[in-house]
Write an enzyme that holds these catalytic residues in place. Structure first.
Site, short mmCIF file in Angstrom:
data_model
loop_
_atom_site.label_atom_id
_atom_site.label_comp_id
_atom_site.label_asym_id
_atom_site.label_seq_id
_atom_site.Cartn_x
_atom_site.Cartn_y
_atom_site.Cartn_z
N ASP A 95 -5.42 -17.28 2.52
CA ASP A 95 -6.75 -17.61 3.02
C ASP A 95 -6.60 -18.08 4.47
O ASP A 95 -5.49 -18.20 4.98
CB ASP A 95 -7.44 -18.64 2.12
CG ASP A 95 -6.72 -19.99 2.07
OD1 ASP A 95 -5.78 -20.20 2.86
OD2 ASP A 95 -7.10 -20.82 1.23
N SER A 96 -7.73 -18.33 5.13
CA SER A 96 -7.67 -18.58 6.58
C SER A 96 -7.44 -20.05 6.92
O SER A 96 -7.19 -20.39 8.06
CB SER A 96 -8.99 -18.14 7.21
OG SER A 96 -10.03 -19.03 6.82
N GLY A 97 -7.58 -20.92 5.92
CA GLY A 97 -7.48 -22.35 6.18
C GLY A 97 -8.84 -23.00 6.36
O GLY A 97 -8.99 -24.21 6.21
N GLY A 98 -9.85 -22.20 6.70
CA GLY A 98 -11.18 -22.75 7.02
C GLY A 98 -11.80 -23.53 5.88
O GLY A 98 -12.28 -24.65 6.07
N PHE A 99 -11.77 -22.94 4.69
CA PHE A 99 -12.43 -23.58 3.55
C PHE A 99 -11.82 -24.95 3.26
O PHE A 99 -12.54 -25.92 3.02
CB PHE A 99 -12.32 -22.68 2.31
CG PHE A 99 -12.94 -23.27 1.08
CD1 PHE A 99 -14.32 -23.28 0.91
CD2 PHE A 99 -12.15 -23.84 0.08
CE1 PHE A 99 -14.91 -23.83 -0.22
CE2 PHE A 99 -12.73 -24.40 -1.05
CZ PHE A 99 -14.11 -24.40 -1.20
N ASP A 149 -13.26 -18.40 8.96
CA ASP A 149 -14.71 -18.57 8.98
C ASP A 149 -15.10 -19.98 8.58
O ASP A 149 -14.26 -20.78 8.17
CB ASP A 149 -15.40 -17.55 8.06
CG ASP A 149 -15.12 -17.82 6.58
OD1 ASP A 149 -14.21 -18.62 6.27
OD2 ASP A 149 -15.80 -17.22 5.74
N GLN A 192 -20.88 -13.86 4.89
CA GLN A 192 -21.50 -15.16 4.60
C GLN A 192 -23.02 -14.98 4.62
O GLN A 192 -23.50 -13.86 4.62
CB GLN A 192 -21.03 -16.20 5.63
CG GLN A 192 -19.55 -16.58 5.53
CD GLN A 192 -19.21 -17.42 4.28
OE1 GLN A 192 -20.10 -17.83 3.53
NE2 GLN A 192 -17.93 -17.68 4.07
N GLY A 219 -18.65 -17.97 0.18
CA GLY A 219 -19.77 -18.90 0.07
C GLY A 219 -20.50 -18.86 -1.26
O GLY A 219 -21.62 -19.34 -1.37
N ASP A 269 -9.78 -14.67 -7.06
CA ASP A 269 -8.81 -15.76 -7.14
C ASP A 269 -9.56 -16.98 -7.63
O ASP A 269 -10.77 -17.11 -7.39
CB ASP A 269 -8.21 -16.09 -5.77
CG ASP A 269 -9.17 -16.94 -4.94
OD1 ASP A 269 -10.15 -16.38 -4.42
OD2 ASP A 269 -8.97 -18.17 -4.85
N CYS A 307 -2.51 -13.37 -28.32
CA CYS A 307 -1.85 -13.52 -27.02
C CYS A 307 -0.34 -13.42 -27.18
O CYS A 307 0.23 -13.96 -28.14
CB CYS A 307 -2.23 -14.85 -26.39
SG CYS A 307 -1.43 -15.15 -24.80
N CYS A 309 1.94 -14.55 -24.90
CA CYS A 309 2.66 -15.47 -24.00
C CYS A 309 3.57 -16.39 -24.83
O CYS A 309 3.38 -16.53 -26.03
CB CYS A 309 1.66 -16.28 -23.17
SG CYS A 309 1.12 -17.81 -23.95
N CYS A 312 1.97 -19.04 -27.11
CA CYS A 312 1.34 -18.54 -28.34
C CYS A 312 2.33 -17.90 -29.30
O CYS A 312 2.16 -17.98 -30.52
CB CYS A 312 0.25 -17.53 -28.00
SG CYS A 312 -1.13 -18.27 -27.08
N HIS A 338 -0.06 -19.69 -20.47
CA HIS A 338 -1.02 -19.04 -21.36
C HIS A 338 -2.30 -18.66 -20.61
O HIS A 338 -2.79 -17.52 -20.74
CB HIS A 338 -1.39 -19.94 -22.55
CG HIS A 338 -2.62 -19.43 -23.24
ND1 HIS A 338 -2.59 -18.37 -24.12
CD2 HIS A 338 -3.94 -19.78 -23.11
CE1 HIS A 338 -3.83 -18.10 -24.51
NE2 HIS A 338 -4.66 -18.93 -23.92
#
Ligand SMILES: [Zn+2]
Length: 389
Positions: A95-99, A149, A192, A219, A269, A307, A309, A312, A338
């Site tokens: 990510d850009s770091g902005g958030f 952004d 945005q 956003g 994500d 599942c 994993c 489980c 899991h």
């Protein structure tokens, strides 16, 4: 897995608005729709990189904000880049770091050129601009770099959302200008505009005019609710080019992902599977359960019988319950594994259904299983025999 081919998106099949695709990067391919586990500070919390791979994840997300503060992007580059640093040879998106500057740091001041803030770690004053964000993501060696952004706060007036979006669009142009092109590396622009249709349309038009390797919708999932989120996607996604991947940032809950896939989103994500796993929330086909609840203490059945994993296949609900009650670190490790496996399984099911042209029936079955709720409680064979607390 390294290659020198161009960054590319291949559309393999469609079913209604949904897309089955494949993205080619400098560090290999990933199949879409894809879910990216969040590797905040150079680690997907509580998981080894081998374990993350074993869940079926093909691409992970790294956080620029955390890595630029500690150990610094220059240090990561000196130690071989993020792929080597964290043993993830596959594709990485940063990510850009902005958030996170907006959500985690203190004493932020925003101006036309960028943002100045104090680190939440040591109070040191730091400057982040579109150009510096591109430089940091280059040092980290991200396969997919996100434009820098401002994530518009929610709720925002139309005027505030417009001002914020237009600043982000001017920054997007500077990102495109300063991004260093390398084979197999892509730069994504971020639409945005809050919940305002005309602002979303204006943002999409500016970004497609500049031209990016992929497009994100930012956003959303900030408190507007699922109906509003889907409505914004219905308006926004048709404005994005067919031949580029589309990424819905920070989403989310399983049925949010399903609805967004039906509306043409390719990438996701969210910290939900990992963060929830650390606090005892487990995702199953029948919804979310809290493994700390007393009803699981004597339950010899797995968390999810379908599942595959390790949590489980090898352990009972009763064992996982015990680990959480005893604050053993294996509890969060197993439940994170899991949950990540559940999310990858969800995405694989969606990909197969789109390819087979059966997404509608598949989604109806997912929703029906979710509506059923957790498997019925079983009686405790030791109850009344002096075993309980
Ligand atoms: Zn499992």
């Amino acid at each position: 897995m390294s290659g020198s081919g161009a960054f590319a998106f291949e559309l393999l099949a469609t079913d209604g608005g949904a897309r089955r695709g494949r993205v080619r990067t400098a560090h290999g391919i990933f199949e879409t729709p894809a879910f990216m586990p969040v590797g905040t500070a150079g680690t997907v919390k509580a998981m080894t990189a081998d374990a993350v791979r074993a869940t079926g994840a093909e691409i992970i997300l790294g956080n620029t904000y955390h890595l630029m503060l500690r150990p610094t992007a220059e240090r990561v580059a000196q130690l071989g880049g993020l792929h080597t640093f964290m043993d993830w040879p596959g594709p990485i998106l940063t990510d850009s770091g902005g958030f996170q500057v907006m959500s985690l740091s203190e004493l932020r001041t925003l101006d036309e050129d960028g943002v100045t803030f104090r680190s939440h770690l040591d109070g040191l004053q730091i400057r982040l601009t579109p150009e510096r964000s591109m430089e940091i993501q280059d040092l980290l060696d991200a396969d997919i770099t996100m434009a820098f952004d401002e994530c518009t706060p929610f709720p925002a007036t139309q005027e505030a959302a417009a001002q914020s979006m237009r600043l982000s669009m001017r920054w997007a142009a500077r990102c495109r200008e300063s991004f260093r092109a390398r084979p197999g590396h892509g730069l994504f622009g971020i639409v945005q505009g809050g919940v305002f249709d005309d602002l979303r349309a204006e943002s999409a038009a500016v970004l497609t005019g500049i031209g990016f390797d992929g497009y994100a919708v930012g956003g959303l999932a900030v408190g507007e609710g699922q109906d509003e989120m889907f409505r914004v996607l219905d308006v926004t996604v048709p404005l994005l080019p067919q031949d580029r991947p589309r990424y819905l940032m920070g989403v989310g809950r399983p049925l949010d992902i399903v609805g967004a896939v039906q509306r043409g989103i390719d990438m996701f994500d969210c910290v939900m599977p990992t963060r929830s796993g650390r606090t005892g929330q487990g995702f199953t086909r029948h919804g979310v359960l809290n493994i700390r609840n007393a009803r699981h203490a004597h339950d010899a059945r797995p968390l999810d019988a379908d599942c595959d994993c390790p949590a489980c296949r090898k352990h009972s609900r009763g064992y996982l319950h015990h680990l959480f009650r005893a604050n053993e670190m294996l509890g969060p490790m197993l439940l994170t594994w899991h949950n990540l496996r559940y999310y990858q399984d969800l995405m694989a099911g969606l990909r197969a259904a789109i390819a087979a042209g059966g997404l509608e029936d598949h989604v109806a079955a997912l929703e029906a299983a979710m509506a059923e709720g957790d498997i019925p409680q079983v009686p405790d064979p030791l109850s009344g025999k002096g075993s309980g607390p």
